[in-house]
Design an enzyme around this catalytic site. Structure first.
Site, PDB file in Angstrom:
ATOM      1  N   ASP A   1      56.060  12.209  96.851  1.00  0.00           N
ATOM      2  CA  ASP A   1      57.464  12.061  97.235  1.00  0.00           C
ATOM      3  C   ASP A   1      57.543  11.720  98.731  1.00  0.00           C
ATOM      4  O   ASP A   1      57.651  12.610  99.569  1.00  0.00           O
ATOM      5  CB  ASP A   1      58.162  13.401  96.942  1.00  0.00           C
ATOM      6  CG  ASP A   1      59.661  13.261  96.818  1.00  0.00           C
ATOM      7  OD1 ASP A   1      60.153  12.119  96.791  1.00  0.00           O
ATOM      8  OD2 ASP A   1      60.339  14.299  96.730  1.00  0.00           O
TER       9      ASP A   1
ATOM     10  N   ASP B   1      67.504  26.044 105.846  1.00  0.00           N
ATOM     11  CA  ASP B   1      67.486  24.964 106.868  1.00  0.00           C
ATOM     12  C   ASP B   1      68.409  25.324 108.014  1.00  0.00           C
ATOM     13  O   ASP B   1      68.117  25.056 109.173  1.00  0.00           O
ATOM     14  CB  ASP B   1      68.072  23.635 106.362  1.00  0.00           C
ATOM     15  CG  ASP B   1      67.449  23.106 105.119  1.00  0.00           C
ATOM     16  OD1 ASP B   1      66.285  23.406 104.877  1.00  0.00           O
ATOM     17  OD2 ASP B   1      68.164  22.368 104.393  1.00  0.00           O
TER      18      ASP B   1
ATOM     19  N   ASP C   1      59.865  10.150 100.320  1.00  0.00           N
ATOM     20  CA  ASP C   1      61.215  10.292 100.880  1.00  0.00           C
ATOM     21  C   ASP C   1      61.520   9.279 101.981  1.00  0.00           C
ATOM     22  O   ASP C   1      61.881   9.635 103.112  1.00  0.00           O
ATOM     23  CB  ASP C   1      61.422  11.711 101.429  1.00  0.00           C
ATOM     24  CG  ASP C   1      61.553  12.744 100.325  1.00  0.00           C
ATOM     25  OD1 ASP C   1      62.010  12.386  99.225  1.00  0.00           O
ATOM     26  OD2 ASP C   1      61.198  13.911 100.566  1.00  0.00           O
TER      27      ASP C   1
ATOM     28  N   HIS D   1      69.983  23.265 102.667  1.00  0.00           N
ATOM     29  CA  HIS D   1      69.427  24.459 102.018  1.00  0.00           C
ATOM     30  C   HIS D   1      69.790  25.624 102.929  1.00  0.00           C
ATOM     31  O   HIS D   1      69.807  25.478 104.152  1.00  0.00           O
ATOM     32  CB  HIS D   1      67.901  24.456 101.968  1.00  0.00           C
ATOM     33  CG  HIS D   1      67.267  23.351 101.189  1.00  0.00           C
ATOM     34  ND1 HIS D   1      66.969  22.141 101.749  1.00  0.00           N
ATOM     35  CD2 HIS D   1      66.842  23.301  99.907  1.00  0.00           C
ATOM     36  CE1 HIS D   1      66.386  21.383 100.839  1.00  0.00           C
ATOM     37  NE2 HIS D   1      66.298  22.052  99.716  1.00  0.00           N
TER      38      HIS D   1
HETATM   39  C1  XLS Z   1      62.418  17.606  96.964  1.00  0.00           C
HETATM   40  C2  XLS Z   1      63.842  17.559  96.686  1.00  0.00           C
HETATM   41  C3  XLS Z   1      64.705  18.442  97.593  1.00  0.00           C
HETATM   42  C4  XLS Z   1      66.050  18.638  96.978  1.00  0.00           C
HETATM   43  C5  XLS Z   1      66.822  19.789  97.514  1.00  0.00           C
HETATM   44  O1  XLS Z   1      61.644  16.783  96.484  1.00  0.00           O
HETATM   45  O2  XLS Z   1      64.255  16.237  96.743  1.00  0.00           O
HETATM   46  O3  XLS Z   1      64.769  17.885  98.852  1.00  0.00           O
HETATM   47  O4  XLS Z   1      66.834  17.503  97.121  1.00  0.00           O
HETATM   48  O5  XLS Z   1      66.200  20.998  97.273  1.00  0.00           O
HETATM   49 NI    NI Z   2      62.540  14.758  96.601  1.00  0.00          NI
END
Ligand code: XLS
Ligand code: NI
Ligand code: NI
Length: 442
Positions: free
Chosen positions: A310, A107, A312, A104
């Site tokens: 989320d 970032d 991740d 991003h």
């Molecule tokens: C958030 C998203 C983000 C996108 C990029 O849940 O996964 O990380 O991949 O903006």
């Molecule tokens: Ni995500």
């Protein structure tokens, strides 16, 4: 990158050592140089590192601040820290053998006190990143803009009720697209983090969706103006941070794109955990996109089956990934897309080597899944089963139905005079699940 000071002095480039290795810092299944069908595994997998998680995430959660302290987070000002950090990142990309990265705008470069200053910061870091890309051979899979962290975007960016915020978001995406083009990005992603709403009491849903479409048309037009050839991708997610997100899943994304005449310009970036949050499997989302020729790229991660947000995480579920890989390979692959590890370490995983373990696990699981999926497709047992299951549509009245030659009256006549009651045809799910296990476990 020999001339620079190493940020990971104790960790060597990760090597493929095969399944007999006892080392944890080694690949057991992912051999980047292995040639399959005339392409290296590295070219097949197109792995990418997500800058935000691996180099900006420090483990914070809603209950506490970050826990992860990195040695490169120092310098005389924000810009020099940003440079140090990106140097460390490129060393990591090389050591983990990832051919791509993703970012991003905010970032990689600090947000300034004005848009003009933010743009200047971004340009400086992009110039630095361009040199690092050249030096290392690591390429940009995609770029995007962060239109969700800054408080100005609290009510959305392109769907904000205030046209001033819309304008600001447009200006920011313009620069993020410039940055992506400058770095040779193969795609540009829109994830609509706050493009949704919390309550209809204050929301004009129709107008917001129309504004979002207008915003995307502007992006398409700007790409033409600057000669950006990358693929636009929408990354659906049903909720979080907003309660109702407009790009809920791939199916609603397709409806949105078609409604607004955008379908030729976009494909989908499918994230595993977003699929789960939408109540779908990963493979379902892939197949829905593939059915429309709109499969673009993958955000490779996973959620936790017991948590509804989320998380991740790095995905090590070979069964889930093998099924996804079957769908992806059957669709002809990802083209300009890749597998981007939109995944982060757990908050207590504070060692530098944890960053390697996370990615090694994800890469190995994906590489193994790729091989299993190839075997499944080469044997064709599932394909044959499915083809046979639909074979009544290949000829006769079934074919007439498919090509539009049949109608209610003709079919009624057929059933009354000839066909009568259909025989039961078993779906054989248990047999197929057992068959799948023979590929996974022998
Ligand atoms: C958030 C998203 C983000 C996108 C990029 O849940 O996964 O990380 O991949 O903006
Ligand atoms: Ni995500
Ligand atoms: Ni993502």
């Amino acid at each position: 990158m020999k001339s620079r000071k190493s940020h990971f002095p104790r960790i060597k480039t990760i090597a493929y050592e095969g399944t007999s290795t006892e080392k944890s810092l080694a690949f057991r299944h992912y051999n980047p140089d292995e040639i399959i069908d005339g392409k290296t595994m590295s070219e097949h997998m197109r792995f990418s590192i997500a800058y935000w998680h691996s180099f900006r995430g420090a483990g914070s959660d809603p209950f506490g601040p970050g826990t992860i302290v990195r040695p490169w987070e120092k310098g005389k000002d924000e810009l020099s820290i940003a440079k140090n950090r990106i140097d460390a990142a490129f060393e990591f990309f090389q050591k983990i053998r990832a051919p791509f990265w993703c970012f991003h705008d905010r970032d990689i470069a600090p947000e300034g006190r004005s848009l003009a200053q933010s743009n200047r910061n971004l340009e400086k870091i992009v110039a630095h990143a361009k040199a690092l890309q050249k030096e290392t051979g690591v390429e940009l899979l995609w770029g995007t803009a962060n239109l969700f962290s800054n408080p100005r975007f609290m009510c959305g960016a392109a769907t904000n009720p205030d046209a001033h915020v819309f304008a600001y978001a447009a200006a920011q995406v313009k620069s993020a697209m410039d940055a992506t083009k400058e770095l040779g990005g193969e795609n540009y992603v829109f994830w609509g983090g706050r493009e949704g709403y919390e309550t209809l009491l204050n929301t004009n849903l129709k107008r917001e969706q129309e504004h979002l479409a207008r915003f995307m048309h502007m992006a398409v037009d700007y790409a033409k103006q600057i000669g950006f050839k990358g693929q636009f991708l929408i990354e659906p997610k049903p909720k979080e941070p907003t309660k109702h997100q407009y790009d809920f899943d791939v199916a609603s994304g397709i409806a949105f794109l078609r409604t607004h005449g955008l379908e030729k310009h976009f494909k989908f970036n499918i994230e595993t955990n977003h699929a789960t949050l939408a109540g779908h499997t990963f493979s379902h989302e892939i197949d829905i996109a593939a059915a429309q020729g709109m499969l673009g790229s993958i955000d490779a991660n996973s959620g936790d089956p017991l948590l509804g947000w989320d998380t991740d995480q790095f995905n090590t579920d070979v069964k889930e990934l093998s099924l996804a890989m079957v769908s992806i390979l059957r669709a002809g692959g990802l083209g300009k897309g890749g597998f981007n590890f939109d995944a982060k370490l757990r908050r207590p995983s504070t060692d530098l080597e944890d960053l390697f373990h996370g990615h090694i696990g994800g890469m190995d699981a994906y590489a193994l899944a790729f091989k299993i999926a190839r075997q499944i497709l080469a044997d064709g047992k599932f394909e044959d089963f499915v083809a046979d299951r639909y074979s009544s549509f290949d000829s006769g009245f079934g074919q007439d139905i498919e090509i539009g030659k049949a109608n209610f009256k003709s079919l009624e006549k057929l059933v009354l005079t000839k066909l009568g009651e259909p025989k039961q045809l078993s779906g054989k799910q248990e047999y197929l699940e057992n068959l799948l296990n023979t590929y996974l476990h022998g």
